[in-house]
Motif scaffolding. Structure first.
Motif, PDB file in Angstrom:
ATOM      1  N   SER A 106       0.828  -1.203   0.000  1.00 30.80           N
ATOM      2  CA  SER A 106       0.000   0.000   0.000  1.00 30.80           C
ATOM      3  C   SER A 106       0.868   1.261   0.000  1.00 30.80           C
ATOM      4  O   SER A 106       0.542   2.244  -0.677  1.00 30.80           O
ATOM      5  CB  SER A 106      -0.966   0.002   1.182  1.00 30.80           C
ATOM      6  OG  SER A 106      -0.251  -0.036   2.403  1.00 30.80           O
ATOM      7  N   GLY A 107       1.963   1.250   0.713  1.00 35.96           N
ATOM      8  CA  GLY A 107       2.875   2.393   0.701  1.00 35.96           C
ATOM      9  C   GLY A 107       3.495   2.612  -0.661  1.00 35.96           C
ATOM     10  O   GLY A 107       3.613   3.752  -1.130  1.00 35.96           O
ATOM     11  N   SER A 108       3.879   1.525  -1.319  1.00 35.74           N
ATOM     12  CA  SER A 108       4.462   1.650  -2.662  1.00 35.74           C
ATOM     13  C   SER A 108       3.448   2.183  -3.656  1.00 35.74           C
ATOM     14  O   SER A 108       3.765   3.057  -4.475  1.00 35.74           O
ATOM     15  CB  SER A 108       4.975   0.281  -3.130  1.00 35.74           C
ATOM     16  OG  SER A 108       5.996  -0.172  -2.286  1.00 35.74           O
ATOM     17  N   ILE A 109       2.228   1.669  -3.599  1.00 36.02           N
ATOM     18  CA  ILE A 109       1.190   2.149  -4.511  1.00 36.02           C
ATOM     19  C   ILE A 109       0.873   3.614  -4.243  1.00 36.02           C
ATOM     20  O   ILE A 109       0.723   4.408  -5.172  1.00 36.02           O
ATOM     21  CB  ILE A 109      -0.069   1.272  -4.402  1.00 36.02           C
ATOM     22  CG1 ILE A 109       0.232  -0.113  -4.979  1.00 36.02           C
ATOM     23  CG2 ILE A 109      -1.260   1.902  -5.111  1.00 36.02           C
ATOM     24  CD1 ILE A 109      -0.843  -1.138  -4.698  1.00 36.02           C
ATOM     25  N   TRP A 110       0.805   3.990  -2.975  1.00 34.39           N
ATOM     26  CA  TRP A 110       0.532   5.378  -2.608  1.00 34.39           C
ATOM     27  C   TRP A 110       1.626   6.309  -3.138  1.00 34.39           C
ATOM     28  O   TRP A 110       1.358   7.354  -3.724  1.00 34.39           O
ATOM     29  CB  TRP A 110       0.406   5.485  -1.094  1.00 34.39           C
ATOM     30  CG  TRP A 110       0.129   6.859  -0.590  1.00 34.39           C
ATOM     31  CD1 TRP A 110      -0.941   7.651  -0.882  1.00 34.39           C
ATOM     32  CD2 TRP A 110       0.946   7.607   0.306  1.00 34.39           C
ATOM     33  NE1 TRP A 110      -0.854   8.842  -0.217  1.00 34.39           N
ATOM     34  CE2 TRP A 110       0.301   8.846   0.522  1.00 34.39           C
ATOM     35  CE3 TRP A 110       2.149   7.355   0.947  1.00 34.39           C
ATOM     36  CZ2 TRP A 110       0.837   9.820   1.344  1.00 34.39           C
ATOM     37  CZ3 TRP A 110       2.686   8.327   1.776  1.00 34.39           C
ATOM     38  CH2 TRP A 110       2.025   9.541   1.961  1.00 34.39           C
ATOM     39  N   ILE A 111       2.875   5.909  -2.943  1.00 32.82           N
ATOM     40  CA  ILE A 111       3.997   6.730  -3.408  1.00 32.82           C
ATOM     41  C   ILE A 111       3.982   6.840  -4.927  1.00 32.82           C
ATOM     42  O   ILE A 111       4.154   7.926  -5.485  1.00 32.82           O
ATOM     43  CB  ILE A 111       5.334   6.139  -2.904  1.00 32.82           C
ATOM     44  CG1 ILE A 111       5.460   6.381  -1.407  1.00 32.82           C
ATOM     45  CG2 ILE A 111       6.520   6.736  -3.657  1.00 32.82           C
ATOM     46  CD1 ILE A 111       6.617   5.647  -0.759  1.00 32.82           C
TER      47      ILE A 111
END
Length: 131
Positions: A106-111
């Motif tokens: 989720s952090g990677s997708i958000w970034i």
């Protein structure tokens, strides 16, 4: 004193535990897991091929739900992880791993989403109006 006298009280029934005792699964368990996994693969394939849902977003959410159920099937029937195995430590480690994977994904997708929306290259129209 013989070589086996130091193992008094040791269980010599290596690898012959029942499935309920945390041992390896039975043929019936593996076949059940295989059939469930095949069904959980065929249904999403059918949903996509026949375009059952008009919205691709709905189709994607249903496929994700089937994927989550299939993960549980694999964990229970093939990896033999449950709350009872090794006093729950396997399940605790699995939950911890899943939390880390969710945070990372989720952090990677958000970034990536925010980089895409905030760092888009300037259009050719804007370049002509630059000083």
């Amino acid at each position: 004193m013989n070589a086996h006298s130091g193992h008094a009280g040791h269980d010599h029934d290596h690898g012959h535990h029942d499935e309920d005792e945390g041992g390896h699964g039975t043929l019936k368990g593996y076949v059940t897991g295989f059939v469930l996994a095949a069904i959980l693969t065929a249904i999403p394939f059918w949903l996509v091929m026949d375009k059952v849902f008009p919205s691709s977003r709905t189709t994607a959410l249903v496929i994700l739900a089937f994927a989550a159920v299939q993960i549980v099937v694999h964990i229970v029937y093939f990896l033999h992880l449950d709350a009872r195995s090794e006093s729950g430590w396997n399940m605790l480690a699995l939950i911890f791993t899943l939390v880390l994977v969710v945070i990372t994904l989720s952090g990677s997708i958000w970034i990536m989403y925010h980089l895409n929306s905030n760092m888009m290259p300037v259009s050719t129209h804007d370049m002509r109006n630059m000083p």
